[in-house]
Design a protein around this motif. Structure first.
Motif, short mmCIF file in Angstrom:
data_model
loop_
_atom_site.label_atom_id
_atom_site.label_comp_id
_atom_site.label_asym_id
_atom_site.label_seq_id
_atom_site.Cartn_x
_atom_site.Cartn_y
_atom_site.Cartn_z
N ALA A 218 64.00 61.91 114.70
CA ALA A 218 65.25 61.15 114.69
C ALA A 218 65.88 61.19 116.07
O ALA A 218 65.86 62.22 116.75
CB ALA A 218 66.21 61.73 113.66
N ALA A 219 66.46 60.08 116.49
CA ALA A 219 67.14 60.01 117.77
C ALA A 219 68.00 58.75 117.79
O ALA A 219 67.82 57.83 116.99
CB ALA A 219 66.14 59.98 118.93
N ALA A 220 68.95 58.72 118.71
CA ALA A 220 69.79 57.55 118.91
C ALA A 220 70.24 57.56 120.36
O ALA A 220 70.14 58.58 121.05
CB ALA A 220 70.98 57.55 117.96
N ALA A 221 70.72 56.42 120.82
CA ALA A 221 71.27 56.30 122.17
C ALA A 221 72.77 56.07 122.05
O ALA A 221 73.21 55.06 121.50
CB ALA A 221 70.60 55.15 122.92
N GLY A 222 73.55 57.01 122.56
CA GLY A 222 74.99 57.04 122.30
C GLY A 222 75.78 55.88 122.85
O GLY A 222 76.92 55.67 122.44
N GLY A 223 75.21 55.10 123.76
CA GLY A 223 75.95 53.98 124.33
C GLY A 223 76.21 52.86 123.36
O GLY A 223 77.15 52.07 123.53
N CYS A 224 75.38 52.77 122.30
CA CYS A 224 75.53 51.68 121.34
C CYS A 224 74.93 52.11 120.00
O CYS A 224 73.71 52.08 119.82
CB CYS A 224 74.84 50.41 121.86
SG CYS A 224 75.04 48.97 120.81
N ILE A 225 75.79 52.50 119.08
CA ILE A 225 75.36 52.95 117.75
C ILE A 225 76.18 52.23 116.68
O ILE A 225 77.41 52.32 116.67
CB ILE A 225 75.53 54.47 117.57
CG1 ILE A 225 74.62 55.24 118.53
CG2 ILE A 225 75.24 54.89 116.14
CD1 ILE A 225 74.81 56.75 118.47
N LEU A 226 75.50 51.53 115.80
CA LEU A 226 76.13 50.95 114.63
C LEU A 226 75.79 51.84 113.43
O LEU A 226 74.61 52.08 113.15
CB LEU A 226 75.62 49.53 114.38
CG LEU A 226 76.28 48.79 113.21
CD1 LEU A 226 77.67 48.32 113.60
CD2 LEU A 226 75.41 47.61 112.76
N ILE A 227 76.80 52.34 112.72
CA ILE A 227 76.55 53.30 111.65
C ILE A 227 77.38 52.95 110.42
O ILE A 227 78.54 52.53 110.53
CB ILE A 227 76.87 54.74 112.12
CG1 ILE A 227 76.49 55.76 111.05
CG2 ILE A 227 78.32 54.89 112.56
CD1 ILE A 227 76.53 57.20 111.55
N ARG A 228 76.78 53.08 109.26
CA ARG A 228 77.50 52.82 108.02
C ARG A 228 78.59 53.88 107.83
O ARG A 228 78.33 55.08 107.98
CB ARG A 228 76.55 52.85 106.83
CG ARG A 228 75.57 51.68 106.78
CD ARG A 228 74.85 51.65 105.44
NE ARG A 228 75.81 51.42 104.36
CZ ARG A 228 76.16 50.20 103.90
NH1 ARG A 228 75.62 49.14 104.46
NH2 ARG A 228 77.02 50.08 102.92
N ARG A 229 79.77 53.43 107.50
CA ARG A 229 80.90 54.37 107.33
C ARG A 229 80.63 55.37 106.22
O ARG A 229 80.93 56.57 106.36
CB ARG A 229 82.19 53.60 107.06
CG ARG A 229 83.40 54.49 106.80
CD ARG A 229 84.63 53.68 106.42
NE ARG A 229 84.36 52.78 105.31
CZ ARG A 229 84.34 53.13 104.02
NH1 ARG A 229 84.59 54.40 103.69
NH2 ARG A 229 84.11 52.25 103.08
N ASP A 230 80.07 54.89 105.09
CA ASP A 230 79.86 55.81 103.98
C ASP A 230 78.84 56.89 104.31
O ASP A 230 78.99 58.05 103.90
CB ASP A 230 79.45 55.04 102.72
CG ASP A 230 78.23 54.17 102.92
OD1 ASP A 230 77.74 54.06 104.06
OD2 ASP A 230 77.75 53.58 101.92
N ARG A 231 77.80 56.53 105.07
CA ARG A 231 76.81 57.53 105.48
C ARG A 231 77.41 58.53 106.46
O ARG A 231 77.11 59.73 106.42
CB ARG A 231 75.60 56.85 106.09
CG ARG A 231 74.69 56.15 105.09
CD ARG A 231 74.21 57.11 104.03
NE ARG A 231 72.98 56.68 103.40
CZ ARG A 231 72.36 57.33 102.43
NH1 ARG A 231 72.87 58.44 101.95
NH2 ARG A 231 71.25 56.88 101.90
N LEU A 232 78.26 58.04 107.36
CA LEU A 232 78.93 58.94 108.30
C LEU A 232 79.79 59.95 107.55
O LEU A 232 79.80 61.14 107.89
CB LEU A 232 79.78 58.12 109.28
CG LEU A 232 80.56 58.91 110.33
CD1 LEU A 232 79.62 59.63 111.29
CD2 LEU A 232 81.50 57.99 111.11
#
Length: 414
Positions: A231-245
């Motif tokens: 798992a990884a992500a790039a912090g400059g651009c992340i779209l995330i579902r609110r409920d999962r967050l």
């Protein structure tokens, strides 16, 4: 026995013969070659740089609501481009923006408000003044937490949050494409490694390699495979579902993470169950770009040294292993090639040349993505040497209590 006799005796006793020296070097060269064959064939096809956002004009019948969270600390110089790009997004769904002015000293908040007023978009933008940094938080995460709390105070319950840095120039359809991909593929988190600036000599020399090494550390095809734990992500651009967050405890669950983007991705993907997968996706983009300049070696060096030792969990053993591993993988081939010429060993020259060739082949797709000459691929060993030195410097900064510094802040680390 005279001094020169003693010296001669020691040299004969301790120095290996030419044959033994060639055998030792041959063993190292073969090991390095095997590593590169393994990386090319079995390490997630990371080197292809082919995980890109391509939707072929697919549209949704209904676009979900999105709230962008922008931590901004002394970003007045880039906001006229970056904030404008967000305010001008071609997105038909409900879209609001919360910018956290993180105790800036350059009138970041005033500049942001002026831009919104000019575009007649002041109703879309909410600017809040960041509160002092509490103990145990990194600055960016604390700003993001304040942004999310502000959304709650405004009774905003967006379907998605867009976490983005203040120095990102978003393509006009970036949000639409991110949301479309997330909705069509049922993604909990969708992230883009934006196109980093690559204009100056030092940027061309070191920035594509940064992307290459990141892909090697976190092979994107594995990240994007729900069956793989990577798992990884790039912090400059992340779209995330609110409920999962909210399921992972939102931002406070990341509060001490300096590598917050990858930590977030790991927690989100870790929510997966057989009946309820929590899929993530990470890819490259040529259209959405970073505005952050890296005109000098010093600026790039500080960027890497700020968090390199954090990636190693502050472990001296991992540091030693990384330095030795980088040397074996990247530096052994050119060094042994030169020694092969000196020792007149055809086997050393052939094997080390082949290893260097495979190394260059692996780097070519990333160079092509950044529209740079293929000749830069031959420089990967010396680039790796620079990154090795940056990693060592990152550890030294940590040991001196100066690790993780960013824009005037230095975070104490345990």
């Amino acid at each position: 026995m005279q001094d020169k006799d003693i010296t001669y005796f020691l040299l004969i006793f301790y120095l290996p013969s030419k044959r033994n020296m060639i055998l030792i070097l041959l063993t190292i060269a073969i090991l390095s070659l095997i590593i590169w064959i393994f990386l090319l064939l079995f390490w997630g096809q990371f080197w292809r740089a082919d995980q890109q956002l391509e939707l072929n004009n697919i549209d949704l019948s209904n676009y979900p609501s999105v709230c962008a969270i922008i931590p901004a600390r002394n970003e007045a110089d880039v906001l006229p481009v970056s904030l404008k790009s967000l305010l001008n997004q071609d997105y038909s769904g409900q879209f609001s923006i919360i910018l956290i002015d993180d105790q800036s000293t350059d009138k970041t908040g005033e500049v942001a408000q002026h831009i919104a007023n000019q575009l007649n978009q002041s109703d879309r933008l909410n600017i809040i003044s960041g509160q002092p940094l509490p103990v145990g938080w990194s600055g960016k995460l604390w700003a993001m937490e304040q942004g999310i709390q502000s959304a709650k105070n405004q009774d905003l319950t967006p379907d998605y949050f867009l976490f983005t840095d203040a120095d990102i120039d978003h393509h006009s359809t970036n949000l639409k494409e991110l949301v479309t991909k997330a909705e069509k593929e049922n993604l909990a988190l969708t992230s883009l490694m934006v196109l980093l600036r690559c204009d100056s000599f030092w940027e061309k020399f070191l920035i594509p390699a940064f992307v290459f090494f990141f892909q090697k550390l976190y092979p994107f095809p594995w990240v994007n495979n729900p069956q793989n734990k990577m798992a990884a992500a790039a912090g400059g651009c992340i779209l995330i579902r609110r409920d999962r967050l909210e399921e992972i405890g939102s931002i406070p669950s990341l509060r001490e993470a300096l590598i917050d983007d990858c930590t977030l991705a790991q927690k989100i993907k870790g929510l997966s169950t057989p009946d309820n997968p929590s899929k993530i996706w990470l890819g490259l983009t040529e259209k959405t770009k970073s505005l952050r300049p890296y005109d000098s070696l010093d600026t790039i060096w500080n960027m890497i040294a700020r968090t390199a030792y954090t990636q190693l969990n502050y472990s001296p053993l991992l540091l030693l292993g990384t330095v030795l591993g980088m040397s074996l993988v990247y530096l052994a081939a050119p060094v042994i090639l030169l020694l092969g010429f000196y020792l007149e060993s055809r086997n050393l020259m052939i094997i080390s040349s082949l290893t260097w060739f495979l190394m260059a082949i692996a780097y070519l797709p990333t160079l092509r993505f950044y529209k740079l000459s293929p000749l830069w691929s031959l420089s990967l060993p010396i680039i790796a040497l620079f990154y090795n030195l940056m990693t060592i410097d990152s550890a030294l900064r940590h040991w001196r209590g100066k690790g993780g510094g960013w824009k005037g802040r230095v975070y104490p680390q345990s």
